[in-house]
Design a protein around this motif. Structure first.
Motif, PDB file in Angstrom:
ATOM      1  N   VAL A 124       0.863  -1.178   0.000  1.00 22.01           N
ATOM      2  CA  VAL A 124       0.000   0.000   0.000  1.00 22.01           C
ATOM      3  C   VAL A 124       0.901   1.230   0.000  1.00 22.01           C
ATOM      4  O   VAL A 124       1.830   1.338   0.806  1.00 22.01           O
ATOM      5  CB  VAL A 124      -0.924   0.027   1.241  1.00 22.01           C
ATOM      6  N   HIS A 125       0.631   2.143  -0.923  1.00 24.09           N
ATOM      7  CA  HIS A 125       1.344   3.427  -0.980  1.00 24.09           C
ATOM      8  C   HIS A 125       0.342   4.477  -0.544  1.00 24.09           C
ATOM      9  O   HIS A 125      -0.787   4.508  -1.041  1.00 24.09           O
ATOM     10  CB  HIS A 125       1.813   3.674  -2.417  1.00 24.09           C
ATOM     11  N   HIS A 126       0.746   5.318   0.398  1.00 27.16           N
ATOM     12  CA  HIS A 126      -0.202   6.301   0.924  1.00 27.16           C
ATOM     13  C   HIS A 126       0.439   7.669   1.092  1.00 27.16           C
ATOM     14  O   HIS A 126       1.665   7.798   1.199  1.00 27.16           O
ATOM     15  CB  HIS A 126      -0.813   5.811   2.243  1.00 27.16           C
ATOM     16  N   PHE A 127      -0.413   8.671   1.099  1.00 28.99           N
ATOM     17  CA  PHE A 127      -0.007  10.064   1.270  1.00 28.99           C
ATOM     18  C   PHE A 127      -1.054  10.755   2.112  1.00 28.99           C
ATOM     19  O   PHE A 127      -2.257  10.542   1.927  1.00 28.99           O
ATOM     20  CB  PHE A 127       0.112  10.757  -0.093  1.00 28.99           C
ATOM     21  N   ARG A 128      -0.576  11.575   3.043  1.00 28.03           N
ATOM     22  CA  ARG A 128      -1.476  12.367   3.875  1.00 28.03           C
ATOM     23  C   ARG A 128      -0.856  13.734   4.114  1.00 28.03           C
ATOM     24  O   ARG A 128       0.305  13.833   4.509  1.00 28.03           O
ATOM     25  CB  ARG A 128      -1.716  11.690   5.216  1.00 28.03           C
ATOM     26  N   MET A 129      -1.619  14.767   3.833  1.00 24.17           N
ATOM     27  CA  MET A 129      -1.226  16.129   4.173  1.00 24.17           C
ATOM     28  C   MET A 129      -2.324  16.676   5.081  1.00 24.17           C
ATOM     29  O   MET A 129      -3.447  16.895   4.641  1.00 24.17           O
ATOM     30  CB  MET A 129      -1.092  17.007   2.922  1.00 24.17           C
ATOM     31  N   GLY A 130      -1.984  16.835   6.350  1.00 21.98           N
ATOM     32  CA  GLY A 130      -2.970  17.304   7.310  1.00 21.98           C
ATOM     33  C   GLY A 130      -3.280  18.784   7.155  1.00 21.98           C
ATOM     34  O   GLY A 130      -4.437  19.185   7.053  1.00 21.98           O
ATOM     35  N   THR A 131      -2.252  19.587   7.138  1.00 24.02           N
ATOM     36  CA  THR A 131      -2.397  21.031   6.939  1.00 24.02           C
ATOM     37  C   THR A 131      -1.531  21.444   5.765  1.00 24.02           C
ATOM     38  O   THR A 131      -0.582  20.745   5.402  1.00 24.02           O
ATOM     39  CB  THR A 131      -1.967  21.813   8.205  1.00 24.02           C
ATOM     40  N   ALA A 132      -1.857  22.568   5.187  1.00 27.18           N
ATOM     41  CA  ALA A 132      -1.141  23.025   3.993  1.00 27.18           C
ATOM     42  C   ALA A 132       0.352  23.189   4.271  1.00 27.18           C
ATOM     43  O   ALA A 132       0.752  23.781   5.274  1.00 27.18           O
ATOM     44  CB  ALA A 132      -1.731  24.338   3.504  1.00 27.18           C
ATOM     45  N   THR A 133       1.149  22.653   3.369  1.00 29.32           N
ATOM     46  CA  THR A 133       2.597  22.815   3.450  1.00 29.32           C
ATOM     47  C   THR A 133       2.978  24.209   2.964  1.00 29.32           C
ATOM     48  O   THR A 133       2.171  24.938   2.379  1.00 29.32           O
ATOM     49  CB  THR A 133       3.307  21.782   2.561  1.00 29.32           C
ATOM     50  N   GLU A 134       4.228  24.532   3.170  1.00 32.61           N
ATOM     51  CA  GLU A 134       4.771  25.791   2.682  1.00 32.61           C
ATOM     52  C   GLU A 134       4.515  25.927   1.170  1.00 32.61           C
ATOM     53  O   GLU A 134       4.093  26.979   0.691  1.00 32.61           O
ATOM     54  CB  GLU A 134       6.268  25.800   2.993  1.00 32.61           C
ATOM     55  N   GLY A 135       4.740  24.859   0.423  1.00 34.88           N
ATOM     56  CA  GLY A 135       4.536  24.893  -1.023  1.00 34.88           C
ATOM     57  C   GLY A 135       3.088  25.102  -1.403  1.00 34.88           C
ATOM     58  O   GLY A 135       2.785  25.908  -2.284  1.00 34.88           O
ATOM     59  N   ILE A 136       2.178  24.391  -0.760  1.00 39.28           N
ATOM     60  CA  ILE A 136       0.742  24.538  -1.065  1.00 39.28           C
ATOM     61  C   ILE A 136       0.267  25.941  -0.711  1.00 39.28           C
ATOM     62  O   ILE A 136      -0.513  26.547  -1.451  1.00 39.28           O
ATOM     63  CB  ILE A 136      -0.089  23.458  -0.333  1.00 39.28           C
ATOM     64  N   ARG A 137       0.745  26.483   0.417  1.00 38.34           N
ATOM     65  CA  ARG A 137       0.362  27.862   0.776  1.00 38.34           C
ATOM     66  C   ARG A 137       0.818  28.840  -0.301  1.00 38.34           C
ATOM     67  O   ARG A 137       0.091  29.761  -0.668  1.00 38.34           O
ATOM     68  CB  ARG A 137       0.929  28.241   2.144  1.00 38.34           C
ATOM     69  N   GLY A 138       2.030  28.633  -0.836  1.00 35.97           N
ATOM     70  CA  GLY A 138       2.524  29.509  -1.892  1.00 35.97           C
ATOM     71  C   GLY A 138       1.726  29.372  -3.180  1.00 35.97           C
ATOM     72  O   GLY A 138       1.396  30.366  -3.825  1.00 35.97           O
ATOM     73  N   ILE A 139       1.399  28.140  -3.542  1.00 41.00           N
ATOM     74  CA  ILE A 139       0.635  27.889  -4.771  1.00 41.00           C
ATOM     75  C   ILE A 139      -0.739  28.543  -4.705  1.00 41.00           C
ATOM     76  O   ILE A 139      -1.212  29.128  -5.672  1.00 41.00           O
ATOM     77  CB  ILE A 139       0.492  26.364  -5.021  1.00 41.00           C
ATOM     78  N   THR A 140      -1.390  28.446  -3.555  1.00 37.32           N
ATOM     79  CA  THR A 140      -2.788  28.906  -3.440  1.00 37.32           C
ATOM     80  C   THR A 140      -2.932  30.334  -2.917  1.00 37.32           C
ATOM     81  O   THR A 140      -4.055  30.829  -2.809  1.00 37.32           O
ATOM     82  CB  THR A 140      -3.584  27.955  -2.522  1.00 37.32           C
ATOM     83  N   ALA A 141      -1.833  31.004  -2.632  1.00 37.86           N
ATOM     84  CA  ALA A 141      -1.881  32.336  -2.004  1.00 37.86           C
ATOM     85  C   ALA A 141      -2.731  33.343  -2.779  1.00 37.86           C
ATOM     86  O   ALA A 141      -3.457  34.143  -2.183  1.00 37.86           O
ATOM     87  CB  ALA A 141      -0.466  32.885  -1.808  1.00 37.86           C
TER      88      ALA A 141
END
Length: 187
Positions: A124-141
């Motif tokens: 099983v390969h899994h990914f979890r992002m609980g809160t926005a990362t630095e990169g996601i905050r920059g992308i969505t700013a």
């Protein structure tokens, strides 16, 4: 108030592999080989600690095409990431958390879990992002709510596709490695 929060992203994919959990773990915990199976990571090297041990840091070299969520300001071309191993149980689980630009672990964890399944393993390969990362905050700013909703939906689909593609490639690598080893023993 419950204190639990829905993660920003959560995705998983699974595949049956004709290899033991120990054999599967030996491959998936060797992040330097990830260029053999990852759609984005070209490989890299361990920068601190014992390779694959909890607390060790891996520098990954990555590359992304311009077609990936093409309308959003995501990283294109080549870039480097740092990830810290947060779980390493041989034959069972291997997980790493992405670092921010200050070298701090973020709430963004990728990983593998492995279970014995008959003669082989369930990977099983899994990914979890609980809160926005630095990169996601920059992308969505600069995005409005509708754009953010569209981005999260498209990025979630991209991650799900990457997990499935990665598993298919890992299965091929492991089973080819086993086939080659069996052929060498029979020679």
């Amino acid at each position: 108030m419950s204190g639990t929060q829905t993660p920003l992203f959560r995705s998983r994919a699974q595949i049956d592999v004709s290899a033991t959990p120990a054999e599967v773990y030996a491959v998936v915990s060797d992040l330097a080989r990830s260029g053999e199976w990852s759609p984005e990571c070209l490989g890299g090297e361990w920068t601190t600690g014992e390779p694959g041990a909890v607390g060790s840091v891996f520098r990954g070299e990555n590359e992304r095409s311009g077609e990936v969520v093409a309308w959003a300001p995501v990283v294109r071309g080549k870039w480097t990431t740092y990830a810290e191993v947060v779980a390493a149980e041989a034959g069972r689980t291997f997980q790493w958390a992405m670092h921010d630009s200050k070298g701090e672990k973020q709430d963004s964890v990728w990983g593998f879990t492995i279970e014995a399944d008959g003669e082989g393993s369930l990977l099983v390969h899994h990914f979890r992002m609980g809160t926005a990362t630095e990169g996601i905050r920059g992308i969505t700013a600069e995005m409005d709510d509708a754009q953010k909703q569209q981005f999260f939906a498209e990025w979630g689909d991209k991650v799900a596709g990457d997990l499935a593609e990665t598993l298919g490639r890992i299965k091929a690598v492991i089973e080819k490695d086993k086939e080659g080893a069996a052929g060498a023993q029979g020679a």
